[in-house]
Scaffold this active site. Sequence first.
Site, PDB file in Angstrom:
ATOM      1  N   SER A  93       0.677  -1.341   0.010  1.00 23.17           N
ATOM      2  CA  SER A  93      -0.353  -0.110  -0.049  1.00 23.17           C
ATOM      3  C   SER A  93       0.808   1.146   0.023  1.00 23.17           C
ATOM      4  O   SER A  93       0.628   2.450  -0.171  1.00 23.17           O
ATOM      5  CB  SER A  93      -1.006  -0.010   1.216  1.00 23.17           C
ATOM      6  OG  SER A  93      -0.132  -0.139   2.382  1.00 23.17           O
TER       7      SER A  93
ATOM      8  N   ASP B 157      -4.524   5.513  11.686  1.00 22.86           N
ATOM      9  CA  ASP B 157      -3.567   5.352  10.756  1.00 22.86           C
ATOM     10  C   ASP B 157      -2.059   6.055  10.721  1.00 22.86           C
ATOM     11  O   ASP B 157      -2.232   7.278  10.236  1.00 22.86           O
ATOM     12  CB  ASP B 157      -4.126   5.490   8.940  1.00 22.86           C
ATOM     13  CG  ASP B 157      -2.984   5.112   8.129  1.00 22.86           C
ATOM     14  OD1 ASP B 157      -1.882   4.662   8.147  1.00 22.86           O
ATOM     15  OD2 ASP B 157      -3.523   4.972   6.672  1.00 22.86           O
TER      16      ASP B 157
ATOM     17  N   HIS C 113       0.397   5.401   6.698  1.00 26.13           N
ATOM     18  CA  HIS C 113       0.380   5.793   5.162  1.00 26.13           C
ATOM     19  C   HIS C 113       0.480   7.206   5.557  1.00 26.13           C
ATOM     20  O   HIS C 113       0.333   7.964   6.694  1.00 26.13           O
ATOM     21  CB  HIS C 113      -1.031   5.476   4.694  1.00 26.13           C
ATOM     22  CG  HIS C 113      -1.160   3.950   4.602  1.00 26.13           C
ATOM     23  ND1 HIS C 113      -1.865   3.023   5.411  1.00 26.13           N
ATOM     24  CD2 HIS C 113      -0.623   3.282   3.493  1.00 26.13           C
ATOM     25  CE1 HIS C 113      -1.705   1.786   4.800  1.00 26.13           C
ATOM     26  NE2 HIS C 113      -0.890   2.086   3.903  1.00 26.13           N
TER      27      HIS C 113
END
Length: 438
Positions: free
Chosen positions: A155, A405, A408
């Site tokens: 990702s 998160d 990311h």
Amino acid sequence: MGSTSPFKDHHHHQQQQSYPITKKLLPWALYALLPLAIFRLYLHPLDLFSENEVITKDLQNKPIIVSTAPKPVEEVRNDCDYSNGEWVEDKMGPLYNGTSCGTIKDGQNCMGHGRPDSGYLYWRWKPSQCQLPRFEPTKFLSLLENKHLAFVGDSMARNQLESLLCLLSSVSHPDLVYTNGDDNKFRRWHFPSHNVNVSVYWSPFLVKGIEKSNTGFNFNKLFLDSVDNRWALDLEQIDMLVLSVGHWFLHPAVYYENDSVLGCHACEGLNHTEIGFFDVLRKAVKTTLKAITDKSITDGNQIDVILTTFSPAHFEGEWDKNGACSREKPFEEGEKALEGMDADMRNIEVEEIEEAKNKVIQVDRLRIEALDVTKIAFMRPDGHPGPYMYPNPFADGVKDRVQNDCVHWCLPGPIDTWNEILLQVVRQWEAESMRRRG
């Protein structure tokens, strides 16, 4: 009173005499020269232009002059270590925002999800040895004209891809021409303005792997001596690869090599030897680079390979605890050291890239480079979505528990710098190629 020029009356009289003659002769002279000029152009049409210019026609069949002079070799520094430096405040901000770019994954759209602070957008990476130019979308597209750029990995590869698409979209709109897989893990965009294709391939290990599932086994299976065919089978149509892996190697897994179990990581309840994941990461990168190299040499295709190094996470405490990554400024130089697992992951990737470069140093059609962003990323604990991976997480009040998160990166955000450095790598390669062509 005063003096009078002795030439005044004489000059005026001379003008009166010569003007009628000149007035009569000038049109006749032009009429005489015009046929000569046309005849000269008919016999030698190119002599009127530079030796580096030719006459051609545009799309409407109209004649135009086009320069054929060789492009000047762009001066690009090849001795700059972009990986070391500091983050400095920058008032200019990003090229795009959360609403102007339509390719941002929902979970990284921090602005759209209501993140209240915007200070994380106004920092710029300043290398210690040189300047890092701002991203030039048109320049990037011109360098990749008629080529296919593919991001392959986990990702983080997708995160960097979407950053690049947003940067390029500020000057040229891409068309989504292919999508497949859960969560659109395989996609391709086309920039008609420069005939550039940009793809993303989901491949969290680069090598062949079977991912854990909620309904089956709860560990990954990696086959370290085989690359993942989901991207490898398309190598013939790819001109440049940007690889990015690391975080999925931290999950429980069983490793296979030569059709037998090599060992495992965090595989409690299985009768396998615990071997960790560092050597496994090294094997996976080595297998991947060898497969690309062999394919390039065998087929005679030029392919460029860039490996984006490990991007550290910034969890402070539990992943679902409010404030897991709540910092609003970068670390200052020397405030916190890059060490431990983050440094080890980065070192393995850089070492494997250098080894691969030494093996193919004489192969003109294969270029390999590390995009060393580990320290750059490590110093930006403020650039993650945190709780704003979901829209307005505190609309009903502040909660003690909220999913975060801290892996990311917000878009726009620090990860745009990865692509600024990527552009410099490509510019350097192009400058070196032009110098060799002479």
